[in-house]
Design a protein around this motif. Structure first.
Motif, PDB file in Angstrom:
ATOM      1  N   SER A  91       0.834  -1.012   0.109  1.00 19.17           N
ATOM      2  CA  SER A  91       0.097  -0.026   0.026  1.00 19.17           C
ATOM      3  C   SER A  91       0.789   1.100   0.110  1.00 19.17           C
ATOM      4  CB  SER A  91      -1.019  -0.011   1.084  1.00 19.17           C
ATOM      5  OG  SER A  91      -0.266  -0.013   2.484  1.00 19.17           O
ATOM      6  N   GLY A  92       0.245   2.300  -0.418  1.00 14.15           N
ATOM      7  CA  GLY A  92       1.048   3.413  -0.289  1.00 14.15           C
ATOM      8  C   GLY A  92       1.423   4.089  -1.550  1.00 14.15           C
ATOM      9  N   GLY A  93       1.048   3.680  -2.859  1.00 10.32           N
ATOM     10  CA  GLY A  93       1.344   4.010  -3.948  1.00 10.32           C
ATOM     11  C   GLY A  93       0.443   5.167  -4.309  1.00 10.32           C
ATOM     12  N   GLY A  94       1.037   5.847  -5.438  1.00  6.88           N
ATOM     13  CA  GLY A  94       0.143   7.046  -6.003  1.00  6.88           C
ATOM     14  C   GLY A  94       0.924   7.787  -6.838  1.00  6.88           C
ATOM     15  N   LEU A  95       0.389   9.207  -7.019  1.00  6.67           N
ATOM     16  CA  LEU A  95       0.816   9.708  -7.869  1.00  6.67           C
ATOM     17  C   LEU A  95       1.591  11.069  -7.255  1.00  6.67           C
ATOM     18  CD1 LEU A  95       1.176  11.247 -10.854  1.00  6.67           C
ATOM     19  CD2 LEU A  95      -1.161  12.443 -10.218  1.00  6.67           C
ATOM     20  N   VAL A  96       2.802  11.392  -7.361  1.00  8.00           N
ATOM     21  CA  VAL A  96       3.541  12.422  -6.800  1.00  8.00           C
ATOM     22  C   VAL A  96       4.493  13.270  -7.745  1.00  8.00           C
ATOM     23  CG1 VAL A  96       5.736  10.740  -6.495  1.00  8.00           C
ATOM     24  CG2 VAL A  96       5.176  12.837  -4.807  1.00  8.00           C
ATOM     25  N   GLN A  97       4.599  14.320  -7.615  1.00  7.85           N
ATOM     26  CA  GLN A  97       5.528  15.299  -8.464  1.00  7.85           C
ATOM     27  C   GLN A  97       6.902  14.887  -8.080  1.00  7.85           C
ATOM     28  OE1 GLN A  97       4.416  19.386  -7.623  1.00  7.85           O
ATOM     29  NE2 GLN A  97       2.791  19.418  -9.245  1.00  7.85           N
ATOM     30  N   ALA A  98       7.726  15.169  -8.984  1.00  4.22           N
ATOM     31  CA  ALA A  98       9.343  15.120  -8.946  1.00  4.22           C
ATOM     32  C   ALA A  98       9.759  15.811  -7.829  1.00  4.22           C
ATOM     33  CB  ALA A  98      10.022  15.387 -10.486  1.00  4.22           C
ATOM     34  N   GLY A  99      10.498  15.077  -7.078  1.00  2.00           N
ATOM     35  CA  GLY A  99      11.257  16.066  -5.988  1.00  2.00           C
ATOM     36  C   GLY A  99      10.390  15.480  -4.458  1.00  2.00           C
ATOM     37  N   GLY A 100       9.181  14.802  -4.637  1.00  2.00           N
ATOM     38  CA  GLY A 100       8.280  14.595  -3.677  1.00  2.00           C
ATOM     39  C   GLY A 100       8.798  13.402  -3.004  1.00  2.00           C
ATOM     40  N   SER A 101       7.802  12.722  -1.893  1.00  2.00           N
ATOM     41  CA  SER A 101       8.103  11.580  -1.123  1.00  2.00           C
ATOM     42  C   SER A 101       7.036  10.761  -1.132  1.00  2.00           C
ATOM     43  CB  SER A 101       8.482  12.008   0.301  1.00  2.00           C
ATOM     44  OG  SER A 101       9.987  12.834   0.023  1.00  2.00           O
ATOM     45  N   LEU A 102       7.338   9.465  -0.728  1.00  2.00           N
ATOM     46  CA  LEU A 102       6.081   8.670  -0.624  1.00  2.00           C
ATOM     47  C   LEU A 102       6.731   7.421   0.578  1.00  2.00           C
ATOM     48  CD1 LEU A 102       4.522   7.792  -4.039  1.00  2.00           C
ATOM     49  CD2 LEU A 102       3.369   8.841  -2.085  1.00  2.00           C
ATOM     50  N   ARG A 103       5.841   7.035   0.990  1.00  2.00           N
ATOM     51  CA  ARG A 103       6.177   5.801   1.962  1.00  2.00           C
ATOM     52  C   ARG A 103       5.422   4.545   1.506  1.00  2.00           C
ATOM     53  NH1 ARG A 103       6.692   4.340   8.158  1.00  2.00           N
ATOM     54  NH2 ARG A 103       4.268   4.117   8.141  1.00  2.00           N
ATOM     55  N   LEU A 104       6.103   3.699   1.005  1.00  2.00           N
ATOM     56  CA  LEU A 104       5.324   2.104   0.703  1.00  2.00           C
ATOM     57  C   LEU A 104       5.271   1.294   2.022  1.00  2.00           C
ATOM     58  CD1 LEU A 104       6.597   1.305  -2.875  1.00  2.00           C
ATOM     59  CD2 LEU A 104       4.690   2.719  -2.090  1.00  2.00           C
ATOM     60  N   SER A 105       4.264   0.568   2.171  1.00  2.00           N
ATOM     61  CA  SER A 105       4.076  -0.210   3.311  1.00  2.00           C
ATOM     62  C   SER A 105       3.917  -1.738   2.599  1.00  2.00           C
ATOM     63  CB  SER A 105       3.119   0.032   4.181  1.00  2.00           C
ATOM     64  OG  SER A 105       3.231   1.367   4.829  1.00  2.00           O
ATOM     65  N   CYS A 106       4.311  -2.697   3.453  1.00  2.00           N
ATOM     66  CA  CYS A 106       4.050  -4.138   3.009  1.00  2.00           C
ATOM     67  C   CYS A 106       3.623  -4.946   4.299  1.00  2.00           C
ATOM     68  CB  CYS A 106       5.194  -4.650   2.279  1.00  2.00           C
ATOM     69  SG  CYS A 106       5.022  -6.496   1.889  1.00  2.00           S
ATOM     70  N   ALA A 107       2.237  -5.382   4.228  1.00  2.00           N
ATOM     71  CA  ALA A 107       2.003  -6.235   5.406  1.00  2.00           C
ATOM     72  C   ALA A 107       1.970  -7.384   5.006  1.00  2.00           C
ATOM     73  CB  ALA A 107       0.539  -5.779   5.652  1.00  2.00           C
ATOM     74  N   ALA A 108       2.677  -8.433   5.947  1.00  2.00           N
ATOM     75  CA  ALA A 108       3.130  -9.807   5.619  1.00  2.00           C
ATOM     76  C   ALA A 108       2.113 -10.476   6.595  1.00  2.00           C
ATOM     77  CB  ALA A 108       4.278  -9.987   5.932  1.00  2.00           C
ATOM     78  N   SER A 109       1.639 -11.526   6.264  1.00  2.00           N
ATOM     79  CA  SER A 109       0.711 -12.686   7.034  1.00  2.00           C
ATOM     80  C   SER A 109       1.227 -13.946   6.656  1.00  2.00           C
ATOM     81  CB  SER A 109      -0.882 -12.318   6.836  1.00  2.00           C
ATOM     82  OG  SER A 109      -0.994 -12.674   5.597  1.00  2.00           O
ATOM     83  N   GLY A 110       1.123 -14.874   7.815  1.00  2.00           N
ATOM     84  CA  GLY A 110       1.437 -16.416   7.385  1.00  2.00           C
ATOM     85  C   GLY A 110       3.024 -16.579   7.452  1.00  2.00           C
TER      86      GLY A 110
END
Length: 126
Positions: free
Chosen positions: A7-26
């Motif tokens: 989760s955490g994807g999307g559209l961002v302008q150059a120079g910006g920031s994003l944080r992706l998350s990955c939830a694990a189970s099992g």
């Protein structure tokens, strides 16, 4: 069997920031090396970053060094990818992957990762 959900994807302008998350189970998440890969349109999947079971060893592709940071929270079964100073060429689908072999090294080789998420799209506009 290990399930991974990004989760955490999307559209961002150059120079910006994003944080992706990955939830694990099992499985036994706290023992697995985890990684992020990405695939841009028309290109092969490529390694981005990896982290060992404890978080004490990380590995980065040269093109993200100094911009991206991988981390994990074993108590929450989560892996993160903090992405700063994003560039248009970072546009891709980003995948979370789990090694599945206890206490393995955070390798760059995609074949070493047995479990994959569905991916999350990152689009960086210039």
């Amino acid at each position: 069997q290990v399930q991974l959900v990004e989760s955490g994807g999307g559209l961002v302008q150059a120079g910006g920031s994003l944080r992706l998350s990955c939830a694990a189970s099992g499985g036994i998440f706290r023992t697995y090396a985890m990684a992020w890969f990405r695939q841009a349109p028309g290109k092969e999947r490529e390694f981005v970053a990896a982290i060992n079971w404890s978080g004490g060893i990380t590995n980065y592709a040269d093109f993200v060094k100094g911009r991206f940071t991988i981390s994990r929270d074993n108590a929450k079964n989560m892996v993160y990818l903090q992405m700063n100073s994003l560039k248009a060429e970072d546009t891709a689908v980003y995948y979370c992957a789990a090694n599945g072999a206890p206490y393995s090294n955070p390798t760059t080789n995609a074949r070493a990762y047995a479990y994959w998420g569905q991916g999350t799209q990152i689009t960086v506009s210039s």
